[in-house]
Design an enzyme around this catalytic site. Structure first.
Site, mmCIF file in Angstrom:
data_model
loop_
_atom_site.group_PDB
_atom_site.id
_atom_site.type_symbol
_atom_site.label_atom_id
_atom_site.label_comp_id
_atom_site.label_asym_id
_atom_site.label_seq_id
_atom_site.Cartn_x
_atom_site.Cartn_y
_atom_site.Cartn_z
ATOM 1 N N ASN A 10 -1.002 -6.675 0.093
ATOM 2 C CA ASN A 10 -1.948 -6.986 -0.975
ATOM 3 C C ASN A 10 -1.303 -7.681 -2.164
ATOM 4 O OD1 ASN A 10 -0.609 -4.529 -1.470
ATOM 5 N ND2 ASN A 10 -2.190 -3.839 -2.878
ATOM 6 N N HIS A 11 -0.009 -7.462 -2.391
ATOM 7 C CA HIS A 11 0.641 -8.119 -3.523
ATOM 8 C C HIS A 11 0.812 -9.616 -3.293
ATOM 9 C CE1 HIS A 11 2.221 -5.165 -6.573
ATOM 10 N NE2 HIS A 11 1.697 -4.343 -5.662
ATOM 11 N N HIS A 31 4.984 3.751 -1.158
ATOM 12 C CA HIS A 31 6.438 3.626 -1.293
ATOM 13 C C HIS A 31 7.146 4.960 -1.085
ATOM 14 C CE1 HIS A 31 5.419 -0.027 -4.068
ATOM 15 N NE2 HIS A 31 5.241 -0.294 -2.784
ATOM 16 N N ASP A 68 3.911 -6.891 1.822
ATOM 17 C CA ASP A 68 4.542 -7.049 0.510
ATOM 18 C C ASP A 68 6.003 -7.461 0.671
ATOM 19 O OD1 ASP A 68 2.190 -6.570 -0.762
ATOM 20 O OD2 ASP A 68 2.709 -4.593 -1.515
#
Length: 398
Positions: free
Chosen positions: A87-88, A190, A52
């Site tokens: 994945n983003h 996160h 990401d």
């Protein structure tokens, strides 16, 4: 052999317009630049990024260019930057890391060993849930003189992730790789969580910027020091914009002066103000609260107006204790291959920033981008041999 030092950063989410704000987009870029400066100041042997790097699969050209500019100090000092795809930012074919690699800025890690000092680095990009059970986790055997092997992944693994947030057991990975791992460096969560499983150190670096209201940690990175096969980690903190997360409870007769009293007791100067309104509905609108928060010095304001709603017991929802519902929703959406337009519309609808207050007005705001996406979809069907990516930027008020 001398000590090998690596800076582990993750989930930088470059290009993220959190709460529809260009200020927050710059904040994410600023934090990434501070992490790179820290790598230079600490004179590390390499930087590893566990996914990401960008917030979505179609980052804007200015976002990509600013990323390339931020990496220049590493190039000037011959400090390599190694990354995997999260994945983003994941696309079906070539990835943005491949483009940056052509500028000599980064190297994309894979199942072959990349040697830094006496450390062998490996990388596996974010795996789609639908193919997890059949994914290939075999890694190339490291050179004989290697003292430490570290695999970089972008997954929600339990432990260190917990409960409903976790997608897979970490033991599944350790059993399916064909070499002994000293470290499993993770991205996607996160928060700075870590554990030891069967002799392997497993940890999340956290994100370099605060990505959600319930993420209390500030931007974090991990400094890895490996000597004679021993791996130690130190958590380092980046300077980031302050947050003020609170709620304002309204009685039936509370007016704007009640809101001002709350603001007077809080330091909103240059902060991200995330405010929830609860209690009785009255004369003060959510837009008035936003205006008053800005007048009090807040750089970014997001208001959830939950006045007059029935309370629901969410104590049993384990996701709330980690990334929050918004974070959990974003992670699931990123795994579903939705278009950039669909993800942008979803984010704007859930966050409420930059949209017209009326239903028809909001529909008018979103219609042009949806029509462009629809036309692009028809064009793609008519020319199936072409791979068309349509970048869409939808501006909203900060």
């Amino acid at each position: 052999m001398p000590e090998t030092r690596l800076l582990h950063i993750s989930d930088t989410h470059l290009g993220k317009r959190q709460y529809g704000s260009d200020v927050r987009r710059d904040d994410f870029a600023d934090s990434f630049e501070r992490a790179i400066k820290l790598a230079v100041d600490r004179n590390v042997d390499a930087v590893i990024h566990t996914g990401d790097l960008f917030d979505d699969p179609v980052p804007s050209l200015p976002t990509v260019m600013r990323c390339a500019d931020a990496l220049e100090p590493l190039e000037e000092r011959n400090i390599p930057f190694y990354g995997i795809v999260g994945n983003h930012e994941r696309k079906n074919n070539d990835q943005w890391l491949d483009l940056l690699r052509r500028t000599n800025a980064v190297t994309r890690l894979d199942r072959a060993s990349t040697v830094v000092g006496d450390v062998a680095l490996y990388g596996i990009d974010a795996v789609r849930p639908s193919v997890w059970d059949t994914a290939d986790f075999d890694l190339e055997a490291p050179p004989e003189d290697i003292q430490c092997s570290i695999l970089c992944m972008h997954e929600l693994l339990e432990p260190p992730a917990e409960g409903i947030v976790a997608d897979h057991p970490v033991e599944d990975v350790l059993e399916r790789v064909n070499i002994d791992l000293d470290g499993l460096a993770l991205g996607d969560l996160h928060q700075p969580k870590s554990t030891h499983v069967d002799g392997t150190d497993v940890w999340y670096a956290s994100s370099t910027e605060r990505c959600a209201k319930d993420q209390e940690e500030t931007g974090l990175v991990q400094l890895l020091e490996i000597e004679d096969g021993d791996l130690t980690r130190r958590q380092l903190e980046l300077e980031t914009r302050p947050w003020a997360v609170f709620h304002i409870a309204f009685g039936e007769n509370d007016s704007a002066s009640h809101v001002q009293d709350v603001f007077d007791r809080r330091d909103l100067n240059n902060a991200v103000a995330k405010i929830e309104l609860t209690g009785e509905r009255g004369a003060v609108t959510a837009n008035e609260v936003i205006r008053m928060a800005r007048d009090a010095g807040a750089a970014v304001v997001s208001v959830d107006d939950n006045r007059g709603r029935v309370d629901i017991d969410v104590d049993s929802i384990e996701a709330m204790s980690l990334q929050g519902l918004d974070g959990a929703i974003e992670e699931r959406l990123a795994d579903e291959d939705f278009s950039a337009v669909a993800l942008d519309v979803d984010g704007r609808v859930r966050e409420g920033e930059g949209l017209n207050d009326s239903v028809s007005g909001a529909a008018n705001d979103l219609e042009p981008a949806l029509r462009d996406a629809q036309q692009a979809a028809f064009d793609e069907v008519e020319t199936p041999d072409e791979d068309i990516d349509v970048p869409v930027t939808m501006e909203g008020d900060e």
